[in-house]
Design an enzyme around this catalytic site. Structure first.
Site, PDB file in Angstrom:
ATOM      1  N   ARG A   1      22.460  13.434   4.747  1.00  0.00           N
ATOM      2  CA  ARG A   1      21.714  14.148   3.715  1.00  0.00           C
ATOM      3  C   ARG A   1      20.682  15.093   4.345  1.00  0.00           C
ATOM      4  NH1 ARG A   1      20.583   9.526   0.378  1.00  0.00           N
ATOM      5  NH2 ARG A   1      18.593   9.346   1.417  1.00  0.00           N
TER       6      ARG A   1
ATOM      7  N   ARG B   1      19.144  27.989  -2.846  1.00  0.00           N
ATOM      8  CA  ARG B   1      19.666  27.038  -1.868  1.00  0.00           C
ATOM      9  C   ARG B   1      20.569  27.741  -0.851  1.00  0.00           C
ATOM     10  NH1 ARG B   1      20.480  21.203  -4.107  1.00  0.00           N
ATOM     11  NH2 ARG B   1      18.257  21.203  -3.722  1.00  0.00           N
TER      12      ARG B   1
ATOM     13  N   ARG C   1      14.069   0.394   4.018  1.00  0.00           N
ATOM     14  CA  ARG C   1      13.783   0.035   2.630  1.00  0.00           C
ATOM     15  C   ARG C   1      14.713  -1.080   2.167  1.00  0.00           C
ATOM     16  NH1 ARG C   1      14.541   5.053  -0.139  1.00  0.00           N
ATOM     17  NH2 ARG C   1      12.567   5.716   0.753  1.00  0.00           N
TER      18      ARG C   1
ATOM     19  N   ARG D   1      20.215  -0.384  -0.130  1.00  0.00           N
ATOM     20  CA  ARG D   1      21.119   0.443  -0.933  1.00  0.00           C
ATOM     21  C   ARG D   1      22.003   1.292  -0.017  1.00  0.00           C
ATOM     22  NH1 ARG D   1      17.490   3.974  -4.743  1.00  0.00           N
ATOM     23  NH2 ARG D   1      16.906   4.580  -2.641  1.00  0.00           N
TER      24      ARG D   1
ATOM     25  N   LYS E   1       8.697  15.586  -2.699  1.00  0.00           N
ATOM     26  CA  LYS E   1       8.717  16.904  -3.343  1.00  0.00           C
ATOM     27  C   LYS E   1       8.566  16.790  -4.865  1.00  0.00           C
ATOM     28  CE  LYS E   1      12.569  18.948  -2.607  1.00  0.00           C
ATOM     29  NZ  LYS E   1      13.398  19.419  -3.737  1.00  0.00           N
TER      30      LYS E   1
END
Ligand code: ZN
Length: 213
Positions: A167, A89, A123, A156, A14
């Site tokens: 999330r 939001r 990742r 991470r 985004k």
């Protein structure tokens, strides 16, 4: 005037698209996150109020956020329009936005959430030289070791599966009612976010350019 909203799950690209749109159409990217951080850093009266909410881990109430956005879009650089990112939001915020102005187009990036999970969870990063790898899509030559500097690669905390899913679930819960709201208003366009950066950008500019015809 060109007034846009960009919606899309975290890590769906985004930010990249918003930057490119902002440049192409000469309108500022108005990000709630950036505005909040800026107001707090500058210690504006609004910033001081907001800080007390952020310190408790909560997002500020709708009226504070809306005020922040109103102040921002009345700046001279937004006289040709703006691109809202991270706003609205909540349904409360979108009701306030409706009172404030008429949005031309809502760009809704659709991506298979499982693909985003796979991208994030695989990742691996090098803490020394910041190289980024992926266990499936971009492997290091030796497993778990950086090609460039030989340092052990890590995952991470942000990329751990539970964190990523959490999330994305928050995003889904928050945005679903908003998507319905904009669909009813008829100014929402779905963008296929599974394609490459260039293709996604072309889908967006095609939708925007149709507005003026
Ligand atoms: Zn390295």
């Amino acid at each position: 005037m060109l007034k846009l909203i960009i919606f899309g799950p975290p890590s769906a690209g985004k930010g990249t698209q918003a930057q490119r749109l902002s440049k192409k159409y000469g309108i500022p990217q108005v990000s709630t996150g950036d505005l909040l951080r800026e107001a707090v850093a500058k210690q504006t009266p609004l910033g001081v109020k907001i800080k007390s909410y952020l310190d408790t881990g909560k997002l500020g109430p709708d009226d504070l956020i809306v005020q922040l956005i109103k102040d921002r879009v009345s700046q001279p650089d937004a006289s040709n329009g703006y691109l809202l990112d991270g706003f609205p939001r909540t349904i409360g915020q979108s009701t306030e936005l409706d009172k404030m102005t008429e949005i031309d187009l809502v760009l809704n990036i659709n991506v298979d959430l499982e693909l985003l999970v796979e991208r994030a969870v695989g990742r691996r990063i090098c803490t020394k030289c910041a190289s980024v790898y992926h266990v499936k899509f971009n492997r290091s030559k030796a497993e778990g070791v950086c090609d460039k500097c030989g340092t052990a690669l890590i995952q991470r905390d942000d990329d751990k599966e539970a964190t990523v899913r959490n999330r994305l679930n928050v995003y889904k819960d928050q945005t679903a009612p908003l998507i319905d709201h904009f669909k009813k208003k008829g100014n929402l366009v779905d963008i296929d976010g599974s394609k490459g950066i260039e293709d996604v950008f072309l889908q967006m500019t095609a939708a925007i350019d149709r507005l003026s015809k």
